[in-house]
Enzyme design. Structure first.
Site, PDB file in Angstrom:
ATOM      1  N   THR A  86       0.876  -1.183   0.000  1.00  0.00           N
ATOM      2  CA  THR A  86       0.000   0.000   0.000  1.00  0.00           C
ATOM      3  C   THR A  86       0.907   1.225   0.000  1.00  0.00           C
ATOM      4  O   THR A  86       2.134   1.097   0.131  1.00  0.00           O
ATOM      5  CB  THR A  86      -0.889   0.046   1.267  1.00  0.00           C
ATOM      6  OG1 THR A  86      -0.056   0.372   2.396  1.00  0.00           O
ATOM      7  CG2 THR A  86      -1.591  -1.282   1.519  1.00  0.00           C
ATOM      8  N   ASP A  87       0.307   2.411  -0.120  1.00  0.00           N
ATOM      9  CA  ASP A  87       1.117   3.636  -0.084  1.00  0.00           C
ATOM     10  C   ASP A  87       1.836   3.768   1.261  1.00  0.00           C
ATOM     11  O   ASP A  87       2.974   4.204   1.330  1.00  0.00           O
ATOM     12  CB  ASP A  87       0.228   4.864  -0.313  1.00  0.00           C
ATOM     13  CG  ASP A  87      -0.225   4.941  -1.765  1.00  0.00           C
ATOM     14  OD1 ASP A  87       0.408   4.273  -2.615  1.00  0.00           O
ATOM     15  OD2 ASP A  87      -1.221   5.628  -2.039  1.00  0.00           O
ATOM     16  N   CYS A  88       1.137   3.383   2.332  1.00  0.00           N
ATOM     17  CA  CYS A  88       1.746   3.534   3.661  1.00  0.00           C
ATOM     18  C   CYS A  88       2.585   2.321   4.068  1.00  0.00           C
ATOM     19  O   CYS A  88       3.485   2.426   4.890  1.00  0.00           O
ATOM     20  CB  CYS A  88       0.669   3.830   4.696  1.00  0.00           C
ATOM     21  SG  CYS A  88      -0.817   2.832   4.508  1.00  0.00           S
ATOM     22  N   TYR A  89       2.267   1.155   3.512  1.00  0.00           N
ATOM     23  CA  TYR A  89       3.038  -0.073   3.797  1.00  0.00           C
ATOM     24  C   TYR A  89       3.514  -0.663   2.465  1.00  0.00           C
ATOM     25  O   TYR A  89       2.907  -1.575   1.925  1.00  0.00           O
ATOM     26  CB  TYR A  89       2.163  -1.107   4.521  1.00  0.00           C
ATOM     27  CG  TYR A  89       1.784  -0.726   5.936  1.00  0.00           C
ATOM     28  CD1 TYR A  89       2.638  -0.985   6.994  1.00  0.00           C
ATOM     29  CD2 TYR A  89       0.549  -0.133   6.205  1.00  0.00           C
ATOM     30  CE1 TYR A  89       2.292  -0.661   8.285  1.00  0.00           C
ATOM     31  CE2 TYR A  89       0.185   0.213   7.504  1.00  0.00           C
ATOM     32  CZ  TYR A  89       1.059  -0.056   8.544  1.00  0.00           C
ATOM     33  OH  TYR A  89       0.709   0.272   9.819  1.00  0.00           O
TER      34      TYR A  89
END
Lengths: 389, 135
Positions: A141-144
């Site tokens: 994901t963008d954050c992970y």
């Protein structure tokens, strides 16, 4: 107001434990004390009765947090030594269940399978201090952003590892036989044809919930021996079923109450958490569990004095009835007969063995007794009791 | 009369030799085969209880050793690992000879090598891998 002649509170007992004056005995020792002195006197003399059991308990597992990982990963699939853990919780939280077999396991393709390694073994290895290969996959994901991760983990380096067993300490359990003409391989062990052997799995008079049959003293917050450390009762276990047939001494004649238990895996000892391979069935975890029972009054004294002669297991057929979901008790057999090694069934002597280790159950009750006597272990006061009848 | 429980390990080139027959007819020994595993081109394994006059027994075993058999006492074969055993006693109900037994009351497990016939039933039946076989 209470109708009892003896009335003690858990706080009072704890004060005695702190000052080193508490009288603690095991559930086996309590039998003779009550027989000799009667319930009232025994309740005046004894403050705590300790219990114990050590057996495969399939409904067991551990929550593990394996972070931090940098760059971070929101793991969607995680394996520990090739055993799949449940990863559908947050980013690096997982739950490793005792009965999950290794992904490489041939299972029952060649029956009966050996199931040499599974979730129970992972937990046992962690507690034994061994390195475990962790492998994680993620979709990113963008954050992970991270999609893959591999690391050798050890219990001492983990942030959090909590043993959390949804159902342990079954109050009574089936005595399994096989009425068919061929050997069967069950979670109750290998059962020979024509009921040639019978396997049971409780410690009888030492078993925690046999000593508090109506759950008067056990609930959320009860401090216990769990896997060699201090743990807690968290909730009624899954399938907790108080409303079953009971004897005059209030003990159930079929499986009834259960405990959900929790404790810090990091404090535990490999002697009391061991991976199990049940031939033809699967993997599991043997769990050491002991519950201290406060002797609040003469009724608790009498409950904890229950003996194997007064406790009965239901004999259940695992060849036809159990696999078809038929909950039939063929007959009742006392734990005294089971522990004698054989009993009369279907017109002949049937060999009986426990899957639960009695020497280890006794050891647990003794350890708990020592902890409490030395003031190292105070009783937990239940904040919420288990459902009862 | 002397009796021994032994494991005969046959090298591949001896698999087709009637060794047992020769032990019986030429050395006048009683041979009770407890277990046998014979696979072409591999080491074969025979677990036997063998008895006869001590002189005959010694001569027979010398004959078999000279042929090239690797002979070991059976007692070394099956091992009970007391450290791994939690004394759940599951093994005792599958053991056909009572080699694995339970001392009642205390419920301790004991293993009597003398009674073991290396049938290996206990090995997979033990949930804790406490029973091992050494070839």
């Amino acid at each position: 107001m209470s109708n009892f002649q003896v009335n003690k509170s858990i706080q009072e007992i704890n004060e005695k434990i702190k000052s080193g004056k508490a009288v603690v005995v095991t559930a086996e020792e309590m039998i003779d004390i009550v027989k000799k002195n009667g319930g009232v006197k025994a309740a005046q003399q004894v403050d705590v009765v300790t219990t114990g059991t050590f057996a495969p308990m399939c409904s067991s597992g551990a929550f593990i947090n394996f972070g931090p990982v940098s760059p971070p990963i929101k793991a969607s699939k995680v394996w520990l030594n090739d055993v799949l853990a449940y990863a559908g919780i947050a980013a690096v939280d997982i739950y490793i269940g005792a009965t999950e077999p290794s992904e490489e396991d041939p299972l029952n393709k060649i029956h009966p399978g050996a199931f040499t390694y599974g979730g129970g073994h992972v937990i046992g290895d962690l507690v034994a201090g061994k390195a475990i290969k962790l492998r994680a996959e993620a979709y990113g994901t963008d954050c992970y952003p991270r999609r893959q991760y591999e690391k050798k983990i050890r219990l001492k380096n983990l942030n959090h590892a909590v043993l959390c067993n949804p159902r342990n300490g079954y109050q009574n359990y089936n005595c399994a036989v096989n009425l068919s003409k061929k050997t069967i391989y069950t979670y109750m062990g290998v059962l020979k044809p024509n009921a040639a052997n019978a396997n049971y799995s409780t410690s009888g008079q030492l078993s925690p919930l046999f000593n508090d049959p109506l759950y008067r003293t056990v609930g959320l917050g009860t401090r216990i021996f769990l896997g060699g450390a201090q743990g807690y009762v968290a909730w009624p276990g899954t399938q907790h079923r108080p409303g079953v047939d009971r004897g005059d001494n209030d003990t159930p004649l079929v499986p009834a109450g259960t405990l959900m238990v929790i404790g810090d895996l990091k404090q535990m000892d490999p002697r009391w958490l061991l991976g199990v391979s049940m031939l033809g069935y699967g993997c599991s975890l043997a769990v050491g569990l002991g519950v201290p029972i406060p002797i609040l009054d003469e009724e608790m004294a009498r409950y904890t004095a229950v003996s194997d002669e007064e406790l009965f297991a239901p004999i259940v057929d695992y060849s036809e009835d159990y696999p078809k979901g038929i909950g039939r008790t063929i007959e009742q057999v006392s734990y005294a007969k089971l522990k004698s090694g054989s009993f009369r069934f279907n017109g002949r002597e049937v060999q009986a063995v426990p899957l639960s280790s009695l020497p280890r159950a006794r050891e647990i009750a003794e350890i708990l007794k020592k902890w409490i006597s030395k003031g190292k272990f105070l009783l937990g006061e239940p904040q919420h009791f288990l459902p009862t009848v | 009369m002397a009796t021994k429980r032994l494991t005969f390990n046959f090298p591949p080139h001896l698999i087709d030799q009637p060794v047992t027959y020769q032990l019986i007819t030429e050395h006048n020994l009683k041979v009770n085969i407890l277990r046998a595993r014979i696979t072409p081109r591999e080491w074969g394994r025979l677990v036997v209880e063998i008895s006869g006059k001590k002189k005959n027994l010694d001569a027979g075993l010398q004959f078999a050793t000279d042929l090239g058999l690797d002979i070991k006492p059976l007692a070394l074969d099956v091992q009970w690992n007391a450290d791994k055993c939690i004394e759940c006693t599951a093994c005792s109900s599958v053991c056909p000879t009572g080699a694995l037994s339970v001392e009642r009351k205390e419920m301790h497990v004991s293993f009597d090598h003398e009674k073991c016939i290396a049938c290996e039933l206990c090995i997979p039946a033990c949930p804790y891998e406490a029973m091992q076989i050494r070839f």
